[in-house]
Design an enzyme around this catalytic site. Structure first.
Site, PDB file in Angstrom:
ATOM      1  CG  HIS A 187       1.649  13.783   4.543  1.00  0.00           C
ATOM      2  ND1 HIS A 187       1.812  12.433   4.354  1.00  0.00           N
ATOM      3  CD2 HIS A 187       0.386  13.945   4.989  1.00  0.00           C
ATOM      4  CE1 HIS A 187       0.696  11.801   4.693  1.00  0.00           C
ATOM      5  NE2 HIS A 187      -0.190  12.693   5.072  1.00  0.00           N
ATOM      6  CE  LYS A 219       4.882   9.891  -4.127  1.00  0.00           C
ATOM      7  NZ  LYS A 219       6.142   9.245  -3.760  1.00  0.00           N
ATOM      8  CB  SER A 220      -2.905   7.376  -0.083  1.00  0.00           C
ATOM      9  OG  SER A 220      -3.672   6.991   1.041  1.00  0.00           O
ATOM     10  CE  LYS A 256      -5.384  10.300  -2.190  1.00  0.00           C
ATOM     11  NZ  LYS A 256      -5.538   9.947  -0.812  1.00  0.00           N
ATOM     12  CD  GLN A 263      -9.258  16.810   5.157  1.00  0.00           C
ATOM     13  OE1 GLN A 263      -9.588  15.883   5.883  1.00  0.00           O
ATOM     14  NE2 GLN A 263      -8.003  16.996   4.787  1.00  0.00           N
ATOM     15  CB  ILE A 273       2.354  14.557  -4.378  1.00  0.00           C
ATOM     16  CG1 ILE A 273       2.493  16.045  -4.002  1.00  0.00           C
ATOM     17  CG2 ILE A 273       3.687  13.939  -4.754  1.00  0.00           C
ATOM     18  CD1 ILE A 273       3.009  16.940  -5.102  1.00  0.00           C
ATOM     19  CG  HIS A 317       2.634  10.146   1.633  1.00  0.00           C
ATOM     20  ND1 HIS A 317       2.200  11.254   0.945  1.00  0.00           N
ATOM     21  CD2 HIS A 317       1.522   9.612   2.214  1.00  0.00           C
ATOM     22  CE1 HIS A 317       0.896  11.378   1.079  1.00  0.00           C
ATOM     23  NE2 HIS A 317       0.449  10.400   1.855  1.00  0.00           N
ATOM     24  NE  ARG A 372      -7.640   4.927   5.239  1.00  0.00           N
ATOM     25  CZ  ARG A 372      -8.084   6.130   5.642  1.00  0.00           C
ATOM     26  NH1 ARG A 372      -7.954   7.173   4.850  1.00  0.00           N
ATOM     27  NH2 ARG A 372      -8.657   6.278   6.826  1.00  0.00           N
TER      28      ARG A 372
HETATM   29  P1  AMP Z   1      -3.699  12.686   5.917  1.00  0.00           P
HETATM   30  O1  AMP Z   1      -2.492  12.442   6.753  1.00  0.00           O
HETATM   31  O2  AMP Z   1      -3.980  11.600   4.937  1.00  0.00           O
HETATM   32  O3  AMP Z   1      -4.900  13.079   6.745  1.00  0.00           O
HETATM   33  O4  AMP Z   1      -3.366  13.946   5.008  1.00  0.00           O
HETATM   34  C1  AMP Z   1      -2.926  15.143   5.570  1.00  0.00           C
HETATM   35  C2  AMP Z   1      -2.903  16.202   4.502  1.00  0.00           C
HETATM   36  O5  AMP Z   1      -2.030  15.806   3.448  1.00  0.00           O
HETATM   37  C3  AMP Z   1      -4.294  16.433   3.880  1.00  0.00           C
HETATM   38  O6  AMP Z   1      -4.487  17.820   3.651  1.00  0.00           O
HETATM   39  C4  AMP Z   1      -4.188  15.665   2.596  1.00  0.00           C
HETATM   40  O7  AMP Z   1      -5.031  16.155   1.579  1.00  0.00           O
HETATM   41  C5  AMP Z   1      -2.731  15.880   2.225  1.00  0.00           C
HETATM   42  N1  AMP Z   1      -2.302  14.831   1.300  1.00  0.00           N
HETATM   43  C6  AMP Z   1      -2.366  13.496   1.482  1.00  0.00           C
HETATM   44  N2  AMP Z   1      -1.930  12.836   0.379  1.00  0.00           N
HETATM   45  C7  AMP Z   1      -1.600  13.789  -0.520  1.00  0.00           C
HETATM   46  C8  AMP Z   1      -1.101  13.757  -1.860  1.00  0.00           C
HETATM   47  N3  AMP Z   1      -0.870  12.600  -2.488  1.00  0.00           N
HETATM   48  N4  AMP Z   1      -0.875  14.926  -2.476  1.00  0.00           N
HETATM   49  C9  AMP Z   1      -1.113  16.105  -1.857  1.00  0.00           C
HETATM   50  N5  AMP Z   1      -1.586  16.203  -0.599  1.00  0.00           N
HETATM   51  C10 AMP Z   1      -1.832  15.065   0.065  1.00  0.00           C
END
Ligand code: AMP
Length: 283
Positions: free
Chosen positions: A37, A186-187, A151, A155, A178, A34, A189
């Site tokens: 990322h 944004k997530s 976010k 981690q 973001i 999203h 999930r």
């Molecule tokens: P994930 O796919 O959820 O494991 O996230 C991969 C990377 O994207 C991690 O470093 C997260 O912190 C980052 N990320 C996920 N959501 C956001 C967001 N809303 N804003 C900024 N970075 C994000």
């Protein structure tokens, strides 16, 4: 843009790039990409000659009762976003490409707040999985820089410490959260949320804003700020708090008096979906 499945293919490509003197940025993700990322990929494209996005739902960071099986996946959509953002390679391994059947070597931290506090309390093996997969990605891709979102603030703190302690030759770049226009972080999930839950989920950013304003106005007592946030969350019947805490962002230890680089973090269940959010502030 290439999409590759094996460690050998990534290594061969990165080797060729390095031979040409090109710098390499890495954006580790679990896919279903999203705008959050994308902001990491955009930054990596700006700061490096070549960008690798890893797209891998890492089984070792999920507990037995977590959402590994249902975690959303869509490689075609991810590839489109990566290509448009200017990434050069997606590394999309199968779990068996990443972990030998009899793998028994992991990266674990000592019994410290970094991995035991906040999300570590309810996700005891999570950060062992994160450190191990990110460490492996650093060894496979050998990036000059790697990009992580605030976010997942805990981690980010854990990865910075791992890189320092183990002398990984990579610069860790933290990137801001973001959000949707209405404030929801944004997530991937968020796709689990029903329309009603999606509305209820606004309580995370709303309550954090309340806490942030208190700190900005000069409040320095952690308990007072936490209580104000918890009271706000209590106004949303669909929300159930996992934790609301304020810690030192460098070592994730709880603090009573707000000073230095603070992280105010929360995990809240909206229905069955566990969402996280936070703010980081220099006080
Ligand atoms: P994930 O796919 O959820 O494991 O996230 C991969 C990377 O994207 C991690 O470093 C997260 O912190 C980052 N990320 C996920 N959501 C956001 C967001 N809303 N804003 C900024 N970075 C994000």
């Amino acid at each position: 843009m290439q999409i590759v499945k094996t460690v050998e293919e990534v290594r061969a490509q990165v080797k060729a790039w390095k031979k040409e003197g090109l710098s390499v940025g890495l954006v580790p993700t679990m896919g279903y990409l999203h705008e959050g990322h994308k902001s990491l990929i955009d930054r990596a494209v700006k700061e490096n000659d070549r960008v690798v996005v890893s797209d891998f739902v890492n089984p070792t960071q999920f507990g037995p009762n977590e959402d590994l099986a249902t975690y959303p996946r869509d490689l075609d959509r991810d590839a489109k976003l990566c290509e448009e953002a200017g990434a050069d390679l997606i590394f999309n391994p199968e779990p068996e490409n990443m972990y030998a059947k009899d793998a028994c070597t992991y990266i674990t931290m000592e019994d410290v707040s970094l991995t035991k506090n906040l999300c570590g309390k309810t996700r005891p093996i999570h950060f062992r999985g994160v450190c191990t997969v990110v460490g492996k990605l650093f060894l496979i891709v050998a990036p000059d820089r790697a990009y992580f979102g605030q976010k997942d603030a805990q981690q980010l703190a854990v990865i910075k410490r791992m890189v320092r302690d183990l002398n990984f030759d990579v610069e860790i770049v933290g990137c801001p959260i973001i959000r949707e226009e209405d404030g929801l972080a944004k997530s991937s999930r968020n796709t689990y949320l029903s329309a009603e839950e999606r509305q209820a989920a606004l309580i995370l950013s709303k309550s954090l804003n309340k806490g942030r304003k208190l700190v900005e106005a000069g409040e320095r007592d952690a308990k007072t700020v936490i209580k104000a946030i918890e009271d706000e969350i209590a106004t949303e019947p669909m929300a159930k708090i996992d934790y609301v805490q304020i810690v030192n962002f460098d070592n994730i230890e709880d603090i009573d008096t707000l000073t230095g680089n603070i992280l105010c973090a929360m995990a809240v269940y909206i229905g069955k979906t566990r969402l996280i959010d936070n703010f980081i502030m220099e006080v």
